[in-house]
Design an enzyme around this catalytic site. Sequence first.
Site, PDB file in Angstrom:
ATOM      1  N   GLU A  90       0.892  -1.138   0.053  1.00  0.00           N
ATOM      2  CA  GLU A  90       0.029  -0.023   0.015  1.00  0.00           C
ATOM      3  C   GLU A  90       1.003   1.393  -0.063  1.00  0.00           C
ATOM      4  OE1 GLU A  90      -1.672   1.300   3.809  1.00  0.00           O
ATOM      5  OE2 GLU A  90      -1.390  -0.868   4.410  1.00  0.00           O
ATOM      6  N   CYS A 122      -3.435  -3.626   4.357  1.00  0.00           N
ATOM      7  CA  CYS A 122      -2.576  -4.484   4.778  1.00  0.00           C
ATOM      8  C   CYS A 122      -2.863  -6.001   4.268  1.00  0.00           C
ATOM      9  CB  CYS A 122      -2.256  -4.551   6.161  1.00  0.00           C
ATOM     10  SG  CYS A 122      -2.091  -3.213   7.182  1.00  0.00           S
ATOM     11  N   HIS A 256      -2.618 -10.327  11.841  1.00  0.00           N
ATOM     12  CA  HIS A 256      -1.839  -9.227  11.521  1.00  0.00           C
ATOM     13  C   HIS A 256      -1.695  -8.340  12.696  1.00  0.00           C
ATOM     14  CE1 HIS A 256      -1.226  -5.524   9.527  1.00  0.00           C
ATOM     15  NE2 HIS A 256      -2.361  -4.643  10.228  1.00  0.00           N
TER      16      HIS A 256
HETATM   17  P1  HMG Z   1      -3.756   6.147  21.920  1.00  0.00           P
HETATM   18  O1  HMG Z   1      -5.064   6.676  21.746  1.00  0.00           O
HETATM   19  O2  HMG Z   1      -2.415   7.012  21.792  1.00  0.00           O
HETATM   20  O3  HMG Z   1      -3.622   5.051  22.828  1.00  0.00           O
HETATM   21  O4  HMG Z   1      -3.142   5.496  20.508  1.00  0.00           O
HETATM   22  P2  HMG Z   1      -4.570   4.524  24.167  1.00  0.00           P
HETATM   23  O5  HMG Z   1      -4.825   5.645  24.936  1.00  0.00           O
HETATM   24  O6  HMG Z   1      -5.617   3.769  23.274  1.00  0.00           O
HETATM   25  O7  HMG Z   1      -3.601   3.710  24.989  1.00  0.00           O
HETATM   26  C1  HMG Z   1      -2.936   2.359  24.167  1.00  0.00           C
HETATM   27  C2  HMG Z   1      -2.932   1.398  25.318  1.00  0.00           C
HETATM   28  O8  HMG Z   1      -1.893   1.765  26.103  1.00  0.00           O
HETATM   29  C3  HMG Z   1      -4.328   1.080  25.977  1.00  0.00           C
HETATM   30  O9  HMG Z   1      -4.295  -0.365  26.254  1.00  0.00           O
HETATM   31  C4  HMG Z   1      -3.981   1.903  27.332  1.00  0.00           C
HETATM   32  O10 HMG Z   1      -4.819   1.323  28.495  1.00  0.00           O
HETATM   33  C5  HMG Z   1      -2.483   1.526  27.629  1.00  0.00           C
HETATM   34  P3  HMG Z   1      -5.658  -0.988  25.834  1.00  0.00           P
HETATM   35  O11 HMG Z   1      -6.800  -0.498  27.188  1.00  0.00           O
HETATM   36  O12 HMG Z   1      -6.182  -0.663  24.592  1.00  0.00           O
HETATM   37  O13 HMG Z   1      -5.402  -2.511  26.274  1.00  0.00           O
HETATM   38  N1  HMG Z   1      -1.787   2.454  28.454  1.00  0.00           N
HETATM   39  C6  HMG Z   1      -0.908   2.074  29.133  1.00  0.00           C
HETATM   40  N2  HMG Z   1      -0.303   0.898  29.733  1.00  0.00           N
HETATM   41  C7  HMG Z   1       0.810   1.030  30.643  1.00  0.00           C
HETATM   42  N3  HMG Z   1       1.157   2.269  31.292  1.00  0.00           N
HETATM   43  C8  HMG Z   1       0.692   3.403  30.942  1.00  0.00           C
HETATM   44  C9  HMG Z   1      -0.481   3.526  29.952  1.00  0.00           C
HETATM   45  N4  HMG Z   1      -1.170   4.517  29.235  1.00  0.00           N
HETATM   46  C10 HMG Z   1      -2.126   3.973  28.445  1.00  0.00           C
HETATM   47  N5  HMG Z   1       1.053   4.320  31.540  1.00  0.00           N
HETATM   48  C11 HMG Z   1      -3.597   3.807  18.900  1.00  0.00           C
HETATM   49  C12 HMG Z   1      -3.421   3.813  20.178  1.00  0.00           C
HETATM   50  C13 HMG Z   1      -3.702   2.142  18.447  1.00  0.00           C
HETATM   51  C14 HMG Z   1      -5.190   4.037  18.570  1.00  0.00           C
HETATM   52  C15 HMG Z   1      -2.822   4.482  17.872  1.00  0.00           C
HETATM   53  O14 HMG Z   1      -1.483   4.136  18.267  1.00  0.00           O
HETATM   54  C16 HMG Z   1      -3.083   4.502  16.500  1.00  0.00           C
HETATM   55  O15 HMG Z   1      -3.987   5.346  15.990  1.00  0.00           O
HETATM   56  N6  HMG Z   1      -2.214   3.453  15.693  1.00  0.00           N
HETATM   57  C17 HMG Z   1      -2.801   3.168  14.179  1.00  0.00           C
HETATM   58  C18 HMG Z   1      -3.935   2.662  13.787  1.00  0.00           C
HETATM   59  C19 HMG Z   1      -3.955   1.131  14.354  1.00  0.00           C
HETATM   60  O16 HMG Z   1      -2.696   0.613  14.506  1.00  0.00           O
HETATM   61  N7  HMG Z   1      -5.116   0.526  14.213  1.00  0.00           N
HETATM   62  C20 HMG Z   1      -5.104  -0.977  14.497  1.00  0.00           C
HETATM   63  C21 HMG Z   1      -6.187  -1.771  13.882  1.00  0.00           C
HETATM   64  S1  HMG Z   1      -6.404  -1.353  12.055  1.00  0.00           S
HETATM   65  C22 HMG Z   1      -4.994  -2.227  11.423  1.00  0.00           C
HETATM   66  O17 HMG Z   1      -4.385  -3.156  11.791  1.00  0.00           O
HETATM   67  C23 HMG Z   1      -4.709  -1.824   9.702  1.00  0.00           C
HETATM   68  C24 HMG Z   1      -3.357  -1.350   9.652  1.00  0.00           C
HETATM   69  O18 HMG Z   1      -2.438  -1.967   9.923  1.00  0.00           O
HETATM   70  C25 HMG Z   1      -3.235  -0.407   8.212  1.00  0.00           C
HETATM   71  C26 HMG Z   1      -3.562  -1.195   7.179  1.00  0.00           C
HETATM   72  O19 HMG Z   1      -4.406  -2.112   7.341  1.00  0.00           O
HETATM   73  O20 HMG Z   1      -3.073  -0.841   6.249  1.00  0.00           O
HETATM   74  C27 HMG Z   1      -3.260   0.076  10.905  1.00  0.00           C
END
Ligand code: HMG
Length: 423
Positions: A90, A122, A256
């Site tokens: 992609e 992906c 994935h």
């Molecule tokens: P965010 O909003 O900054 O993070 O971004 P958050 O607030 O959701 O926290 C992440 C995790 O850290 C959470 O865990 C928190 O609790 C934990 P969860 O509750 O989800 O189990 N946390 C802590 N843990 C320990 N100590 C602390 C602490 N603070 C928080 N102090 C987000 C996270 C993944 C949304 C962001 O990184 C993002 O937008 N990433 C890109 C999108 C993505 O990867 N999506 C995944 C699904 S889509 C996919 O897989 C397709 C893709 O590969 C693309 C394609 O297909 O081409 C992306």
Amino acid sequence: MKAISNQVSSRVGLEALAVAVPRRYLAIEDLAVARGVPPAKFTSGLGAREMAVADPGEDTVALAATAASRLLRESDVDPGRIGMVVVGTETGVDHSKAAASYVQGLLGLPKAMRTFDTQHACYGGTAGIMAAADWIASGSARGRAAIVICADIARYGVKTAGEPTQGGGAVAVLVSDTPDLVAFDRGTNGVFATNVHDFWRPLDRREPLVDGHYSIDCYLEAAAGAYRMWRGEAVAAGLVPGEGMASEVLARIAYHVPFCKMAKKAHVHLRKSELEDRGVVLDEAAIAAEEIAAAASFERQVAPGLSLAARIGNTYTASLYFGIASLLHGQAAALAGERIGMFSYGSGCSSEFFSGTVGPNAAAIIARAKLDDVLASRVRIDVAEYERIMALAASEPVAESPASGTFRFTGSDEGRRTYATGA
Ligand code: HMG
């Protein structure tokens, strides 16, 4: 060196694989400190350790050509056997000319072949692998094999929520009728697609637009849907029993992995939806017991496939295949003859759950990928150097000699891209 056979085989799958990763990486804790975020958020919250950083010379074509040339060399593949080269990506380098045509040329592959790219976020790599598998299984390949290269640079941008989930790399797989690494269970794949805007990248943009939390929900819905269909087909084909937890029958499941924690979320969700599909009513005690069972099952079935993702980051199309490589790197001998599950997700979205059996010589085959050496040859950079690289224009590669056996993008003349390789 294997020869071409004209017999149409009912077996098809992965015969061998090789990988390529950018030369530099950033320790994820360094990034957390620089961003003023508790490191535990990135390490235990997302499950990351290190993140690959690609410079403009390490574009998708360069990574794809490096992985494919390693595949040919280390697995001693006769180029005359190859009838198809596909790049699933992609993050291609041209809206029209296929990355696969660059790879064919750079590797000096024969002209009697199909070359093309496959795209669906992906999922694009799996789309290419399944197209190759169907071409072989139909008999149209007439004994020839396909090289499918899943190659991407996952770039979200500095100081965005997606920043700690960046990465990059390529996995080249040889798809053939002698699937000595993983033989696919044909006819049982489960698929799930729906039109959503969880992650997308309009043509004029270098970084994607992403609705991060929604993208997690989309992934989970797709995983449950694709798995449900696979389970139905696998039960009908007699691969797994109709009673009990079919996912438990799989020795391992590779998902994935946009970030490692996602694989845990997916596994827990897949089990929960399987219980719901079977009409199991969970009272409070049963929910507590399932939490413990899911955690143990994650450690046994899924965690062994996350070692490379934790050190490279998201690799989009290549992510699932780095997962399979991780799994076999650590456990191929123990998994010989065992059935594994694989889940591919591409935002937008399209997904596929499929299964296959690990071959008896998988340990020797995966050893040829020299995964430890590939990772050990990387250099750690600091955040200032990472930010400097991120600010470089994609079209202006830094002059740097390619390491032995690797390719680098060196520049372009009206979009005609040139590459150099290290002797
Ligand atoms: P965010 O909003 O900054 O993070 O971004 P958050 O607030 O959701 O926290 C992440 C995790 O850290 C959470 O865990 C928190 O609790 C934990 P969860 O509750 O989800 O189990 N946390 C802590 N843990 C320990 N100590 C602390 C602490 N603070 C928080 N102090 C987000 C996270 C993944 C949304 C962001 O990184 C993002 O937008 N990433 C890109 C999108 C993505 O990867 N999506 C995944 C699904 S889509 C996919 O897989 C397709 C893709 O590969 C693309 C394609 O297909 O081409 C992306």
